[in-house]
Motif scaffolding. Structure first.
Motif, PDB file in Angstrom:
ATOM      1  N   GLN A 434      20.588 -18.855  -6.296  1.00  0.00           N
ATOM      2  CA  GLN A 434      20.059 -17.690  -7.006  1.00  0.00           C
ATOM      3  C   GLN A 434      19.541 -16.641  -6.019  1.00  0.00           C
ATOM      4  N   GLU A 435      18.841 -17.136  -4.990  1.00  0.00           N
ATOM      5  CA  GLU A 435      18.351 -16.190  -3.983  1.00  0.00           C
ATOM      6  C   GLU A 435      19.506 -15.494  -3.281  1.00  0.00           C
ATOM      7  N   LYS A 438      20.975 -12.922  -5.580  1.00  0.00           N
ATOM      8  CA  LYS A 438      20.144 -11.708  -5.640  1.00  0.00           C
ATOM      9  C   LYS A 438      20.345 -10.860  -4.400  1.00  0.00           C
ATOM     10  N   LYS A 441      23.744  -9.207  -4.515  1.00  0.00           N
ATOM     11  CA  LYS A 441      23.811  -8.078  -5.461  1.00  0.00           C
ATOM     12  C   LYS A 441      23.138  -6.841  -4.874  1.00  0.00           C
ATOM     13  N   GLU A 442      22.019  -7.108  -4.263  1.00  0.00           N
ATOM     14  CA  GLU A 442      21.319  -5.961  -3.654  1.00  0.00           C
ATOM     15  C   GLU A 442      22.174  -5.314  -2.586  1.00  0.00           C
TER      16      GLU A 442
END
Length: 561
Positions: A434-435, A438, A441-442
């Protein structure tokens, strides 16, 4: 037509229509037989003898087949009456008949005619000729007569045995007359006579056992019993006389034995004196040897006689001690031969017998009590033992159940711990992913990447998760338990690598049996199923020829990697 032969008595040996049986070494040669109405031609001697059925017991009837169609009962009787007296002829319309003779031996003469060709007169018509076939026939009359004869022989044998048993049976005792007052008076006189006492006492005993004693005859029986009791003193006197004779014989035997022993002592003394040096040196070697043998033999005999004499003396000492301690009444009888001493002795013996009976009854009662106590104890002990065995069995069953439950609990605990570890590992991986998502995506938003790159990242994450799961499953899969399994895997791999088309489990097990006779086909199959990356199972054939085969596929996995 030729004249027939005169009748011959078949009972005379060697005479009659049929000749006596020839010796076994000489071949049988049959000749032509001429009768008044027909002629019998013998069969070919080179042909085998005609077959016959098994002879029934007591057979007197024969079957005659192959008769000419025109043969009459008179012609048949003319041919076969030469074999013996015929009692009955039963002719059929189908060219055969049954002939019954008076005796059994006549049947053998009729069987001799089997195979002859019969021709009536000099006619050549087929209806006037035929080949005879004579065989044993099974008739109820013959069998009945044979059974009657056997029963008669059995009766004679039983009678003979009974006569033999009666002859060897010992004679029965003389009959005892019935009780009457006259016979009782005669018996009382016989009881007083010493020579007829043994015969009379048996009659008295039989009458008493029969129950002849009643109120009328009680006094008469009492007098007879009293006269029987009067013989006790006579018998005791005879016993004492015989004992005295025996003592005298013992004394004379002891004296004679003592004299023999003294003579043996003298002979042994002579031999001992001869063996001394003064006389011994003058004898030759053979003489010395004989003297030595005689001396040893005489010493053995002397020792045996001395032991016998000592045994007699010991017996006398024991009898003397018994007499001193027990006051034997027989000694008193010798000293004082009176009626009072005899009666006292009889009363003492009766008292002793009663005392022994009482002791025996007491012992029996004690034994019965002990047996009853032992029975009760054994029953109680048996019930206790059965209860203990039942409790032990239940305890063992409960212990086994507890052990199985503990093993299941330990397995469940290990499975729970593994599941918890997997769960924590997957949660940690999810957090990391998940990290990463994220951050990716950033970065994508910052760098301006499109959505396709984001999908590629999601696919990579899913692949990583599946790869982790496969690694965990590989960790959880059980490895090899022993060196034996590793050795079996190596041998099976080599065998299946040599067979590229695979091999069924029976063929593989038969090969492994040569190396290890204790291995089973089920054990090999379980081992192959535990390693799916090395061995795979394929089905070959169709229908009834369908077959399961195992192949070695480890190298295929390496090629794909």
């Amino acid at each position: 037509m030729m004249t027939g032969i005169t009748p011959i008595n078949p009972m005379i040996p060697g005479m009659g229509l049929v000749p006596p049986p020839p010796p076994t070494d000489v071949p049988v040669v049959k000749e032509i037989i001429h009768c008044k109405s027909c002629t019998l031609f013998p069969p070919n001697p080179n042909l085998p003898p005609p077959s016959t059925r098994e002879r029934p017991p007591g057979c007197k009837t024969v079957f005659v087949g192959g008769l000419p169609e025109n043969a009459t009962e008179e012609i048949i009787q003319e041919v076969f009456e030469q074999c013996g007296d015929i009692t009955a002829i039963r002719k059929s319309k189908k060219n055969f008949c049954h002939i019954r003779f008076a005796e059994e031996f006549m049947v053998d003469k009729a069987i001799y005619l089997s195979g002859y060709r019969m021709r009536l007169g000099s006619s050549t018509d087929k209806k006037d000729s035929g080949r005879l076939h004579v065989d044993f026939a099974q008739a109820r009359d013959d069998f009945y007569e044979w059974e009657c004869k056997q029963r008669m022989l059995a009766r004679e044998e039983r009678h003979r045995r009974k006569m033999e048993e009666d002859r060897l049976r010992p004679p029965s005792p003389p009959a005892i007359m019935h009780y009457s007052e006259h016979e009782a008076a005669l018996l009382a006189e016989k009881l007083k006579d010493d020579s007829k006492f043994s015969e009379a006492i048996t009659v008295l005993l039989t009458w008493i056992e029969r129950g002849e004693v009643n109120r009328r005859s009680a006094n008469q029986f009492y007098s007879m019993v009293q006269s029987a009791n009067s013989h006790v003193r006579r018998l005791m006197n005879e016993k004492a006389a015989h004992e005295q004779e025996m003592e005298q014989a013992k004394e004379s035997f002891k004296n004679a034995l003592t004299g023999i022993l003294t003579q043996f002592e003298q002979i042994v003394a002579v031999f001992n004196a001869s063996t001394r040096q003064k006389a011994w040196d003058h004898f030759s070697k053979a003489q010395r040897k004989n003297i030595d043998i005689w001396r040893k033999h005489s010493e053995e005999l002397r020792n045996a006689h001395s032991e016998q004499l000592m045994g007699i003396r010991r017996e006398e000492e024991m009898e003397m001690s018994d007499d001193d301690s027990g006051d034997n009444p027989t000694k008193k009888l010798r000293v004082d031969d009176s009626a009072l001493a005899a009666q006292a002795y009889a009363l003492k013996e009766e008292n002793d017998s009663l005392r022994w009976q009482l002791d025996a009854y007491r012992n029996e009662v004690e034994l019965l009590k002990q047996e009853k106590g032992q029975l009760f104890r054994t029953e109680e002990s048996l019930t206790k033992d059965q209860q203990l065995q039942f409790l032990q069995q239940t305890m063992q069953g409960m212990q086994q159940q507890l052990l199985s439950i503990q093993e299941e609990l330990n397995n469940k605990k290990s499975e729970l711990e593994q599941a918890k570890e997997e769960q924590t590992h997957t949660q940690a991986m999810l957090k990391v992913l998940q990290e990463q998502l994220k951050s990716a995506k950033e970065l994508a938003e910052i760098n301006g990447h499109d959505e396709s790159q984001a999908n590629e990242i999601n696919v990579l994450t899913v692949a990583l998760v599946n790869q982790d799961r496969e690694k965990n499953s590989e960790k959880r899969s059980p490895g090899l338990k022993s060196e034996k399994e590793a050795l079996l895997i190596g041998i099976i791999s080599t065998f299946l690598h040599v067979h590229p088309f695979g091999a069924n489990i029976e063929y593989l097990w038969s090969y492994m049996q040569q190396l290890d006779s204790r291995i089973s086909a089920n054990e090999i199959e379980m081992l192959l199923m535990r390693l799916p990356r090395m061995f795979k199972q394929e089905f070959t054939g169709v229908g009834a020829t369908l077959e399961k085969r195992w192949k070695f596929c480890a190298f295929e996995g390496i090629k794909t990697i």
